[in-house]
Write a protein that holds these residues in place. Structure first.
Motif, PDB file in Angstrom:
ATOM      1  N   PHE A 199      35.982 101.822 115.474  1.00 41.81           N
ATOM      2  CA  PHE A 199      36.666 102.959 116.087  1.00 41.81           C
ATOM      3  C   PHE A 199      37.000 104.026 115.070  1.00 41.81           C
ATOM      4  N   LYS A 200      36.883 105.272 115.515  1.00 42.40           N
ATOM      5  CA  LYS A 200      37.140 106.404 114.596  1.00 42.40           C
ATOM      6  C   LYS A 200      38.622 106.520 114.266  1.00 42.40           C
ATOM      7  N   ASP A 201      39.458 106.519 115.314  1.00 45.22           N
ATOM      8  CA  ASP A 201      40.887 106.739 115.082  1.00 45.22           C
ATOM      9  C   ASP A 201      41.685 106.120 116.220  1.00 45.22           C
ATOM     10  N   GLU A 202      43.001 106.340 116.187  1.00 44.66           N
ATOM     11  CA  GLU A 202      43.917 105.746 117.155  1.00 44.66           C
ATOM     12  C   GLU A 202      43.557 106.124 118.584  1.00 44.66           C
ATOM     13  N   LEU A 203      43.235 107.387 118.789  1.00 42.57           N
ATOM     14  CA  LEU A 203      42.925 107.870 120.133  1.00 42.57           C
ATOM     15  C   LEU A 203      41.671 107.178 120.665  1.00 42.57           C
ATOM     16  N   ASP A 204      40.709 106.964 119.783  1.00 38.92           N
ATOM     17  CA  ASP A 204      39.482 106.260 120.142  1.00 38.92           C
ATOM     18  C   ASP A 204      39.794 104.843 120.629  1.00 38.92           C
ATOM     19  N   VAL A 205      40.711 104.189 119.897  1.00 36.48           N
ATOM     20  CA  VAL A 205      41.135 102.828 120.262  1.00 36.48           C
ATOM     21  C   VAL A 205      41.778 102.848 121.644  1.00 36.48           C
ATOM     22  N   MET A 206      42.688 103.814 121.887  1.00 37.69           N
ATOM     23  CA  MET A 206      43.384 103.888 123.187  1.00 37.69           C
ATOM     24  C   MET A 206      42.406 104.155 124.307  1.00 37.69           C
ATOM     25  N   LYS A 207      41.408 104.998 124.055  1.00 33.05           N
ATOM     26  CA  LYS A 207      40.415 105.283 125.100  1.00 33.05           C
ATOM     27  C   LYS A 207      39.625 104.034 125.434  1.00 33.05           C
ATOM     28  N   PHE A 208      39.293 103.263 124.391  1.00 37.98           N
ATOM     29  CA  PHE A 208      38.548 102.020 124.624  1.00 37.98           C
ATOM     30  C   PHE A 208      39.377 101.078 125.485  1.00 37.98           C
ATOM     31  N   VAL A 209      40.677 100.971 125.144  1.00 36.25           N
ATOM     32  CA  VAL A 209      41.565 100.085 125.904  1.00 36.25           C
ATOM     33  C   VAL A 209      41.642 100.543 127.360  1.00 36.25           C
ATOM     34  N   CYS A 210      41.766 101.863 127.566  1.00 41.87           N
ATOM     35  CA  CYS A 210      41.900 102.384 128.929  1.00 41.87           C
ATOM     36  C   CYS A 210      40.638 102.186 129.747  1.00 41.87           C
ATOM     37  N   LYS A 211      39.469 102.305 129.084  1.00 43.74           N
ATOM     38  CA  LYS A 211      38.237 102.207 129.853  1.00 43.74           C
ATOM     39  C   LYS A 211      37.693 100.792 129.850  1.00 43.74           C
ATOM     40  N   ASP A 212      37.066 100.400 128.740  1.00 46.11           N
ATOM     41  CA  ASP A 212      36.352  99.118 128.723  1.00 46.11           C
ATOM     42  C   ASP A 212      37.258  97.900 128.878  1.00 46.11           C
ATOM     43  N   PHE A 213      38.340  97.864 128.106  1.00 49.64           N
ATOM     44  CA  PHE A 213      39.223  96.692 128.142  1.00 49.64           C
ATOM     45  C   PHE A 213      39.821  96.510 129.529  1.00 49.64           C
ATOM     46  N   TRP A 214      40.372  97.594 130.090  1.00 52.85           N
ATOM     47  CA  TRP A 214      41.001  97.507 131.411  1.00 52.85           C
ATOM     48  C   TRP A 214      39.982  97.150 132.477  1.00 52.85           C
TER      49      TRP A 214
END
Lengths: 158, 171
Positions: free
Chosen positions: B71-86
């Protein structure tokens, strides 16, 4: 025809499809070893030291990727550095757990794909360990399944 | 819980996890009921559920990020959590992500899977926090394993929508 015969006659454990490592280590994100295993006939401390020094190179690669282009964000780090006897390869997971594989330099039939597939297997087994409810993250890895997967990848002591 | 969008034929159904979750919540509360009913005990139950979710989140994120690039940065991590993880866990994405760009994120889910069986209005609103504790832990565990220590809280004003607030701790 002749080349095929030659390959079959080579050393017993040097099979066509597998690369044998002399040392495999799993390092936690806080940079302490979760699992380190080396060929017992050699001086183990030397391998511990090699893995420890390779961590600096891993850190350097991880931090430089952040500034590089987006499409270079790979998990496989490649050859970290060659010493006179060994080659050291690195891989870092998204949870910042590092895998280090040390291979004998004399093993010239090395292919990038094979090293990648070794890391793939390590990552898969590590994920299984992580999902095991009896494993506490941060503890040394004691899983027998993980042990046997690593044994299959290491040079067999004669 | 599915890794890809299409469920493999040998995997179990979603509803099994929903039932298991309901039973876990009920079991934890029943266990603590015998020790007296006061606020302190209820706090313990919520912590217990949250800790369970934490450990599960750690394992799950390891599995889900096996093949993704770093992941590039914190926002990238949060986007991953919101999309793929969820999506992998609850079969849908987070509907809205808001941030103040200073470490606080609000994840809004308009139809949270674990709340839909309870009600779709104001009924049983006071029971909702019990059913959100595990998911808060799930989020916290996932983020923790990706390198972001955080505090996750949830709030519900109208079932089955809920908001998860994530405050990332800066060392």
């Amino acid at each position: 025809m002749t080349c095929l015969c030659f390959l079959c006659v080579s050393r017993d454990y040097d099979e066509l499809s597998s690369i044998m490592a002399v040392c495999i280590a799993v390092i936690a994100k806080e940079n302490y070893p979760l699992y380190i295993r080396s060929v017992p006939t050699q001086n183990e401390l030397k391998f511990h030291y090699t893995v420890h020094t390779s961590l600096d190179v891993v850190e350097e690669k991880i931090s430089s990727v952040g500034k590089a282009l987006a499409d270079q964000r790979e998990l496989y780090l490649g050859l970290l550095y060659p010493t006179e006897d060994y080659k050291v390869y690195g891989y870092v997971t998204n949870s910042k757990v590092k895998f280090v594989i040390v291979v004998d330099s004399s093993n010239t039939s090395l292919r990038d794909n094979e090293i990648r597939s070794m890391f793939r297997k390590l990552h898969n087994s590590f994920t299984d360990v992580m999902c095991n409810p009896f494993y506490i993250p941060g503890d040394p890895i004691q899983s027998k399944a993980f042990d046997s997967m690593v044994s299959a990848m290491m040079v067999q002591a004669c | 819980m599915y890794i890809n969008d299409v469920p493999p034929l040998d995997m179990a159904d979603d509803s099994l996890f929903e039932f298991l979750h309901m039973e876990i919540v009920s079991h934890v509360y029943k266990e603590h009921e015998s020790r007296g009913d006061n606020d302190k005990e209820r706090g313990t139950c919520v912590s217990l559920l949250e800790l369970m979710g934490f450990r599960v989140g750690q394992g799950l994120i390891e599995r889900f990020t096996k093949d993704t690039p770093s992941f590039k940065d914190e926002l990238d991590v949060m986007k991953f959590v919101c999309k793929d993880f969820w999506t992998n866990i609850f079969r849908k994405q987070i509907d809205n992500l808001r941030t103040n760009h200073q470490g606080t994120y609000v994840l809004q889910d308009n139809r949270f899977t674990l709340l839909t069986p309870l009600s779709s209005g104001k009924q049983y609103l006071e029971e909702a926090p019990k059913y959100l504790a595990f998911s808060c832990g799930l989020l916290r565990g996932a983020l923790s394993n990706l390198g972001l220590e955080s505090v996750v809280t949830a709030e519900v004003s109208l079932m089955p929508a809920c908001k998860f607030q994530v405050v990332v701790q800066k060392i």
